[in-house]
Design an enzyme around this catalytic site. Structure first.
Site, mmCIF file in Angstrom:
data_model
loop_
_atom_site.group_PDB
_atom_site.id
_atom_site.type_symbol
_atom_site.label_atom_id
_atom_site.label_comp_id
_atom_site.label_asym_id
_atom_site.label_seq_id
_atom_site.Cartn_x
_atom_site.Cartn_y
_atom_site.Cartn_z
ATOM 1 N N TYR A 286 0.824 -1.202 0.000
ATOM 2 C CA TYR A 286 0.000 0.000 0.000
ATOM 3 C C TYR A 286 0.859 1.254 0.000
ATOM 4 C CZ TYR A 286 0.890 0.947 4.972
ATOM 5 O OH TYR A 286 1.480 1.262 6.164
ATOM 6 N N ARG B 152 7.927 3.847 -4.969
ATOM 7 C CA ARG B 152 8.097 2.943 -3.820
ATOM 8 C C ARG B 152 7.099 1.793 -3.888
ATOM 9 N NH1 ARG B 152 7.654 5.227 2.221
ATOM 10 N NH2 ARG B 152 5.480 5.482 1.571
ATOM 11 N N HIS C 131 -0.942 -21.154 0.712
ATOM 12 C CA HIS C 131 0.142 -20.183 0.921
ATOM 13 C C HIS C 131 0.931 -19.902 -0.364
ATOM 14 C CE1 HIS C 131 -0.711 -21.025 5.085
ATOM 15 N NE2 HIS C 131 0.227 -20.201 5.508
ATOM 16 N N LYS D 176 6.437 -1.924 2.103
ATOM 17 C CA LYS D 176 5.235 -1.268 2.657
ATOM 18 C C LYS D 176 4.074 -2.242 2.481
ATOM 19 C CE LYS D 176 3.139 3.299 3.132
ATOM 20 N NZ LYS D 176 3.294 3.478 4.566
ATOM 21 N N GLU E 172 12.909 2.562 13.727
ATOM 22 C CA GLU E 172 11.962 3.614 13.334
ATOM 23 C C GLU E 172 10.857 3.620 14.389
ATOM 24 O OE1 GLU E 172 10.088 2.638 9.561
ATOM 25 O OE2 GLU E 172 9.869 0.537 10.130
ATOM 26 N N LEU F 2 11.196 1.245 7.017
ATOM 27 C CA LEU F 2 10.589 1.654 5.753
ATOM 28 C C LEU F 2 11.307 2.929 5.324
ATOM 29 C CD1 LEU F 2 8.235 1.154 3.725
ATOM 30 C CD2 LEU F 2 7.091 3.035 4.908
HETATM 31 C C1 LIG Z 1 6.618 1.898 9.590
HETATM 32 C C2 LIG Z 1 6.675 3.213 8.898
HETATM 33 N N1 LIG Z 1 7.849 3.857 8.815
HETATM 34 C C3 LIG Z 1 7.958 5.058 8.217
HETATM 35 C C4 LIG Z 1 6.856 5.687 7.672
HETATM 36 C C5 LIG Z 1 6.998 7.028 7.010
HETATM 37 O O1 LIG Z 1 6.890 6.902 5.614
HETATM 38 P P1 LIG Z 1 6.412 8.110 4.704
HETATM 39 O O2 LIG Z 1 7.306 9.266 5.023
HETATM 40 O O3 LIG Z 1 6.608 7.614 3.323
HETATM 41 O O4 LIG Z 1 4.985 8.388 5.041
HETATM 42 C C6 LIG Z 1 5.604 5.062 7.726
HETATM 43 C C7 LIG Z 1 4.425 5.700 7.133
HETATM 44 O O5 LIG Z 1 3.326 5.243 7.247
HETATM 45 C C8 LIG Z 1 5.511 3.793 8.344
HETATM 46 O O6 LIG Z 1 4.340 3.134 8.420
#
Ligand SMILES: Cc1ncc(COP(=O)(O)O)c(C=O)c1O
Length: 290
Positions: free
Chosen positions: A34, A53, A103, A148, A180, A204
């Site tokens: 997503y 992405r 699966h 993602k 993160e 991410l």
């Molecule tokens: C786990 C995670 N890390 C980082 C981010 C930040 O990503 P972005 O700057 O592309 O929104 C998100 C955004 O939803 C996220 O879910």
């Protein structure tokens, strides 16, 4: 109230008319990817980068992308005709609907494409001026956090830890190193130098993270991409969160203790203003996909 317009497999329709099969791999396995794209007055912020992405996420899970970036931009523009103002566009692609639950990756399925919009909720003035509280926790998610993926149970459970504590985010530590947060990237500042954890499989790669590194370079802020230890996180002068909806936001308490002075710091204020300036350039740009 009428149901907002959504996109489902090539058609625009009211959200409450979208019907997804219970056999859809997204429902059964969380087998999908997503994106969430912020839109300011009809202009996507880094739309192409989000769709690039999405492509990388699909490559990682061996899912054929049903659209080119240009097609995605055009589909989003069509949906946005029904949603003026500041919006979040949510895009989800799953592997589709196989005849049975198994699966093993089925071949030749048509991916399910779903898009919806909802009003963009950026931080309040109060949050920007005073910062937010965060808590830390062990990063118990999987080893492919760079995808993602819609399989978000790890992130959901991580976020709930801060929700239960009345805090805005859960900042995650894996083997003593900062990764993160449950739905944001994290930056630290020490002696005027900004640091962000490396772009690897434990985070991410945020579109906002990437934008902040560019804005730092353009704004002559010192920024290093390097591993950040738990001790460095806890002794930082400033800690920030970044995401497409949080933009850049100061963390002013961590596990109940003040971060630095306990107020958003000067480097944050500079980065926040660089970000707002960047957004204002969008207003001068042409509308989405024009
Ligand atoms: C786990 C995670 N890390 C980082 C981010 C930040 O990503 P972005 O700057 O592309 O929104 C998100 C955004 O939803 C996220 O879910």
């Amino acid at each position: 109230m009428t149901s907002p317009i959504a996109h489902f497999n090539g058609e625009l329709m009211p959200l409450d008319k979208v019907a997804i099969s219970p056999l859809d791999r997204g429902f059964i396995f969380g087998d999908g990817v997503y994106e969430v794209i912020p839109v300011y007055e009809g202009r996507m912020l880094r739309g192409r980068e989000h769709f690039e992405r999405l492509q990388r996420s699909m490559d990682e899970i061996r899912l054929m992308n049903p659209h080119t970036v240009d097609e995605w931009m055009a589909l989003t523009a069509k949906l946005l005709e029904h949603h003026p103002g500041n919006q979040s566009v949510y895009i989800q692609v799953t592997r589709g609907v196989p005849p049975k639950r198994d699966h093993v990756l089925p071949q030749g399925l048509t991916p399910t494409v779903f898009m919806m919009c909802y009003p963009l909720a950026t931080p309040s003035r109060e949050q920007v001026e005073n910062g937010v509280a965060c808590v830390t926790h062990r990063d118990f998610r999987w080893e492919k956090c760079h995808i993602k993926s819609t399989s978000l149970l790890g992130n959901v459970l991580a976020r709930q830890i801060s929700a239960d504590a009345g805090a805005a985010e859960t900042i995650l530590l894996r083997d003593g190193m900062l990764t993160e947060a449950s739905a944001s990237n994290v930056f630290v500042v020490k002696d005027g130098v900004v640091a962000a954890p490396p772009r690897d499989n434990h985070i991410l790669l945020g579109i906002t993270y990437d934008l902040l590194t560019r804005l730092a370079a353009e704004g002559s802020l010192k920024l290093e991409i390097r591993p950040v230890s738990e001790a460095q996180l806890r002794s930082a002068d400033e800690v920030w969160l970044s995401s497409s909806t949080k933009e850049v936001l100061a963390v002013t308490t961590l596990d109940g203790k003040p971060v630095g002075s306990g107020k958003p710091g000067p480097v944050f204020r500079r980065m926040h203003s660089l970000y707002q300036d960047y957004k204002s350039t969008l207003r001068k740009a042409r509308p989405v996909a024009a």
